[in-house]
Scaffold this active site. Structure first.
Site, mmCIF file in Angstrom:
data_model
loop_
_atom_site.group_PDB
_atom_site.id
_atom_site.type_symbol
_atom_site.label_atom_id
_atom_site.label_comp_id
_atom_site.label_asym_id
_atom_site.label_seq_id
_atom_site.Cartn_x
_atom_site.Cartn_y
_atom_site.Cartn_z
ATOM 1 N N LYS A 175 0.880 -1.148 0.019
ATOM 2 C CA LYS A 175 -0.014 -0.098 -0.013
ATOM 3 C C LYS A 175 1.057 1.265 0.086
ATOM 4 O O LYS A 175 1.271 1.757 1.041
ATOM 5 C CB LYS A 175 -0.905 -0.060 1.336
ATOM 6 C CG LYS A 175 -2.222 0.665 1.004
ATOM 7 C CD LYS A 175 -3.335 0.515 1.982
ATOM 8 C CE LYS A 175 -4.407 1.378 2.091
ATOM 9 N NZ LYS A 175 -4.934 1.704 0.900
ATOM 10 N N GLU B 248 -9.198 -5.393 -9.016
ATOM 11 C CA GLU B 248 -9.999 -4.904 -7.988
ATOM 12 C C GLU B 248 -10.539 -3.689 -8.339
ATOM 13 O O GLU B 248 -10.692 -3.200 -9.368
ATOM 14 C CB GLU B 248 -9.037 -4.435 -6.698
ATOM 15 C CG GLU B 248 -7.803 -3.848 -7.232
ATOM 16 C CD GLU B 248 -6.959 -3.563 -5.729
ATOM 17 O OE1 GLU B 248 -7.308 -3.640 -4.684
ATOM 18 O OE2 GLU B 248 -5.513 -3.013 -6.134
#
Ligand code: PXG
Length: 289
Positions: free
Chosen positions: A149, A182
């Site tokens: 991330k 995603e």
């Protein structure tokens, strides 16, 4: 508002980073977005573990232990008297030179912001969201693993622009093989004949904390969950589709590239999991568990 920055709780106006910070210059750093529900930091440990793993993968040494970071996160939430809100935890590479070399950055910066959260309007949860397939391919998982991330969200930002251009709320991102990865800031699930499917992280998905909890809640309900590659066709003919994420929680998708999902309303499994997630997040035990 008080911001935690490198060991101090400062007023917002005093909380500043250098223009030579590589987080700014190169997006070199990692972050987490965490919810506070009824005064409790939600899944703090899982978020911190992911933060430390993201940092390790890019050789960024967070200058404090996970336990210390956990403590100062609590402290920042308390200093701002946040009982329902959002925490942004950021670790940048720190101050360096105008060159890529991260080893010239002597000390990573740790920043904690605890604020109110901007939620989707309630209407989106009742009526469901429309999404499109983004023309922006998800970054190749062998290039920069999407499990990191990182502070560089350009890939996701381009997909967000695609969604806005098309007048819808979210964009689905596909990988180099054409399979679903995603959404721009959420994980994706589809339901077909009572079975839940979601892309594996290797397909280019972040290992979402909400995703993991939803998988667990579904299993507790006896709903099978299969992690597998999902092609666009499977999205177009699914019975239900929903997104999961820290901000969105569980939210139904009712249209994909102009194809209506199910009967055009969030489906029953989506509604059930949304309710179970809500109860779990607010500290109540889910039913039938
Ligand atoms: N995929 C991506 C790319 C994300 O950034 C998720 C999935 C969901 O993961 P969690 O662990 O939250 O269930 C995320 C996280 C925002 C925002 O402002 C979005 C996220 C994090 C922080 C901010 O939209 N999504």
């Amino acid at each position: 508002m008080k911001i935690w920055i490198d060991g101090q709780l400062l007023d917002e106006a005093q909380a500043k980073v250098s223009v030579f910070d590589h987080g700014l210059l190169y997006g070199d750093g990692v972050f987490e977005g965490i919810r506070v529900y009824s005064g409790r930091i939600f899944e703090l440990r899982a978020h911190l573990v992911r933060l430390y793993e993201s940092a390790k993968a890019i050789r960024l040494d967070i200058p404090m232990t996970l336990e210390e970071l956990s403590e100062v996160t609590e402290k920042t939430v308390n200093a701002n008297e946040i009982s329902d809100g959002y925490i942004r935890l950021i670790v940048t590479r720190g101050v360096g030179t105008l060159g890529l070399d991260p080893f010239l950055c002597k000390k990573p910066s740790v920043i904690i912001i605890a604020d109110k959260i901007q939620l989707y309007p309630e209407e989106f949860y009742e009526k469901g969201m429309k999404v499109i397939s983004s023309a922006t391919m998800r970054i190749h998982p062998m290039s920069l693993p999407p499990q990191i991330k990182s502070l560089n969200y350009l890939n996701n930002i381009c997909a967000t622009m695609d969604a806005i251009e098309h007048g819808v709320q979210e964009a689905l991102m596909f990988n180099h093989l054409g399979y679903l990865a995603e959404a721009s800031g959420d994980n994706v699930f589809v339901v077909k004949n009572g079975i839940l499917y979601t892309p594996p992280t290797e397909a280019g998905a972040l290992n979402g904390i909400t995703r993991s909890i939803v998988i667990e809640l579904a299993k507790q309900q006896g709903l099978p969950v299969i992690e597998k590659d999902i092609a666009r066709f499977e999205l177009y003919v699914c019975d239900e589709c929903f997104l999961t994420g820290t901000a969105a929680e569980v939210i139904g998708v009712v249209e994909i590239d102009g194809r209506v999902v199910g009967n055009g309303k969030p489906g029953p499994i989506t509604a059930k999991l949304r309710k179970l997630f809500y109860e779990y997040a607010h500290g109540r035990k889910p039913e039938n568990s």
